[in-house]
Motif scaffolding. Sequence first.
Motif, short mmCIF file in Angstrom:
data_model
loop_
_atom_site.label_atom_id
_atom_site.label_comp_id
_atom_site.label_asym_id
_atom_site.label_seq_id
_atom_site.Cartn_x
_atom_site.Cartn_y
_atom_site.Cartn_z
N MET A 1 1.83 16.84 -8.28
CA MET A 1 1.63 15.47 -7.81
C MET A 1 0.44 15.42 -6.87
N LEU A 2 -0.29 14.33 -6.92
CA LEU A 2 -1.47 14.20 -6.08
C LEU A 2 -1.09 13.82 -4.66
N GLY A 3 -1.97 14.12 -3.77
CA GLY A 3 -1.84 13.61 -2.43
C GLY A 3 -2.32 12.16 -2.40
N LYS A 4 -2.56 11.62 -1.22
CA LYS A 4 -3.00 10.24 -1.12
C LYS A 4 -4.42 10.09 -1.64
N LEU A 5 -4.61 9.06 -2.45
CA LEU A 5 -5.92 8.81 -3.04
C LEU A 5 -6.72 7.87 -2.15
N ALA A 6 -8.01 7.77 -2.48
CA ALA A 6 -8.87 6.83 -1.78
C ALA A 6 -8.34 5.42 -1.99
N GLY A 7 -8.23 4.65 -0.88
CA GLY A 7 -7.73 3.29 -0.99
C GLY A 7 -6.22 3.20 -1.06
N TRP A 8 -5.53 4.33 -0.86
CA TRP A 8 -4.08 4.38 -0.99
C TRP A 8 -3.40 3.44 0.00
N ASN A 9 -3.94 3.32 1.21
CA ASN A 9 -3.30 2.51 2.25
C ASN A 9 -3.72 1.04 2.21
N ASP A 10 -4.61 0.69 1.31
CA ASP A 10 -5.04 -0.70 1.20
C ASP A 10 -3.91 -1.58 0.70
N THR A 11 -3.93 -2.83 1.10
CA THR A 11 -3.04 -3.82 0.51
C THR A 11 -3.80 -4.48 -0.64
N ILE A 12 -3.17 -4.53 -1.80
CA ILE A 12 -3.85 -5.02 -2.99
C ILE A 12 -3.23 -6.32 -3.47
N VAL A 13 -4.02 -7.11 -4.17
CA VAL A 13 -3.57 -8.41 -4.67
C VAL A 13 -4.15 -8.62 -6.06
N ALA A 14 -3.39 -9.30 -6.91
CA ALA A 14 -3.88 -9.64 -8.25
C ALA A 14 -2.96 -10.65 -8.89
N LEU A 15 -3.49 -11.33 -9.88
CA LEU A 15 -2.68 -12.24 -10.70
C LEU A 15 -1.84 -11.39 -11.65
N ALA A 16 -0.53 -11.56 -11.61
CA ALA A 16 0.36 -10.75 -12.45
C ALA A 16 0.65 -11.41 -13.80
N THR A 17 0.39 -12.70 -13.91
CA THR A 17 0.59 -13.39 -15.18
C THR A 17 -0.75 -13.51 -15.90
N ALA A 18 -0.69 -13.95 -17.16
CA ALA A 18 -1.90 -14.01 -17.98
C ALA A 18 -2.89 -15.04 -17.44
N ASN A 19 -4.18 -14.77 -17.65
CA ASN A 19 -5.21 -15.73 -17.25
C ASN A 19 -5.09 -17.00 -18.09
N ASN A 100 -7.85 -19.59 -5.68
CA ASN A 100 -7.93 -19.98 -4.27
C ASN A 100 -6.97 -19.13 -3.43
N ILE A 101 -5.75 -18.94 -3.92
CA ILE A 101 -4.75 -18.14 -3.20
C ILE A 101 -5.19 -16.67 -3.12
N ILE A 102 -5.69 -16.13 -4.22
CA ILE A 102 -6.17 -14.74 -4.23
C ILE A 102 -7.31 -14.56 -3.23
N ASP A 103 -8.25 -15.52 -3.19
CA ASP A 103 -9.37 -15.45 -2.25
C ASP A 103 -8.89 -15.46 -0.80
N LEU A 104 -7.87 -16.28 -0.52
CA LEU A 104 -7.32 -16.34 0.84
C LEU A 104 -6.63 -15.03 1.22
N CYS A 105 -5.96 -14.42 0.27
CA CYS A 105 -5.32 -13.12 0.53
C CYS A 105 -6.37 -12.05 0.81
N ILE A 106 -7.46 -12.08 0.07
CA ILE A 106 -8.54 -11.11 0.28
C ILE A 106 -9.19 -11.34 1.65
N GLU A 107 -9.38 -12.60 1.99
CA GLU A 107 -9.97 -12.92 3.30
C GLU A 107 -9.07 -12.44 4.44
N ALA A 108 -7.74 -12.40 4.17
CA ALA A 108 -6.79 -11.99 5.20
C ALA A 108 -6.60 -10.48 5.27
#
Length: 460
Positions: A1-19, A100-108
């Motif tokens: 198993m790998l150790g922690k990867l680059a960006g592991w501690n980042d909080t991530i956001v994305a659209l989970a449903t189809a575009n 708009n919501i994704i952009d606000l999450c990224i800004e935060a």
Amino acid sequence: MLGKLAGWNDTIVALATANGVGAIGVIRLSGDLAWSIANNLFPSKDLLQQKSHTLHVGFLKYNDQLIDEVVVSLFKGPRSYTGEDVVELSCHGSPYIQQNIIDLCIEAGARLAKPGEFTQRAFLNGKMDLTQAEAVADLIASNTEAARKTALQNMRGGFSVVLKALRDQLLSFSALIELELDFSQEDVEFADRTQLNLLLQEAGIKVSQLVQSFQLGNVIKNGVQVAIIGKPNAGKSTLLNALLNENRAIVSDIAGTTRDTIEETLNIDGIIFRLIDTAGIRDNTADEIESIGVEKSLEKMRQADLVVYLFDIATETVEAIREKAAEFQQQGFQYLLVANKSDQVNESVKKNFETIGNITFIAAKQVNNIEALKQRLVEKVVSGDLHTEDTVVTNARHVASLREVEKSLLEIRNGLQMNIPGDLLALDIRRCLHYLGEITGEITNEDQLDYIFSKFCIGK
């Protein structure tokens, strides 16, 4: 198993449903800041004081500007899909609102997730092994009942359970053999060689079955490419229409009507067949366009998983079809011989052709015996009944490692028979364990993970 990867501690956001436009869109956040980012946009109540696995209805706001009315789903790690703190925002399906919501999450403080990064984090946090993670992608991509059942079986750990049991047993023997090395001066044996040999025999049979199941797994996952070939006016386009139960291809009595290949898909008993209606193949034609079509037909035939050779039984000879069958066998093609217009000949003619073997008689124009042909197609690519509840290998990466496991098991058995020293025997077992670990993800590297998860959709 790998150790922690680059960006592991980042909080991530994305659209989970189809575009695209829909009634509802789901935006997923995962990471240490997930709950606080959602809380800053949700003035209705303090989300940080709420329990895990709860739903909350209210408005999203930013700088007193109303964004949307949403349902907030809270999941506290490790009891979440990724094993981290997760928030899912169910908003209205406007692409503008979602972005708009994704952009606000990224800004935060969040960043946009990479393809498959939520599932990658689930793997790295021990929520699933690599075979289960890959089965998630297979389940999303499934387009038949057989594909769905196979992916779901693997996602629930059907494949993993088999491999884990074998790996645990080999690890136990490996530890005992390596323990013997510490007592080499006493000449003792902690590992029962007879029991090990029995395990290797059983494991070899199981791994061989898994490797052989890939033929079925590949068919379930990717379908079968079928080239319908034959001379002009044999009825290829009529057959395609009969199989599809619609007038997809142009049919006429003029030889050479089909100039280009026509491709359609057909689901038969949970197997996707990609049918290719090709231009009629004849050796001599003065028509340049038809010649190009003939060459494309030959190319499709060479690329196909299965060739359906259709011939007009009323005009062909037994000798000619026998020669064609011999030609296909010599070239290593999987093929079916299909005699069209069988309603125009008597039983004695059919019996003469039956001497060739494995011929299906149809009348495509009258749609006679088409169901029997469909069953022959399934039988040709599936050995026996299609049991998707069994463990079936559908991934080329898995089968490549399983073949190495198969070789390693054989080398260990040979070593036992030759009474090789314990250190060499332990080395062979470790090699086998390495390939087992590659499949489930105990042994992997960052580049390999990036490649595997890059094939996922962004929000998964």
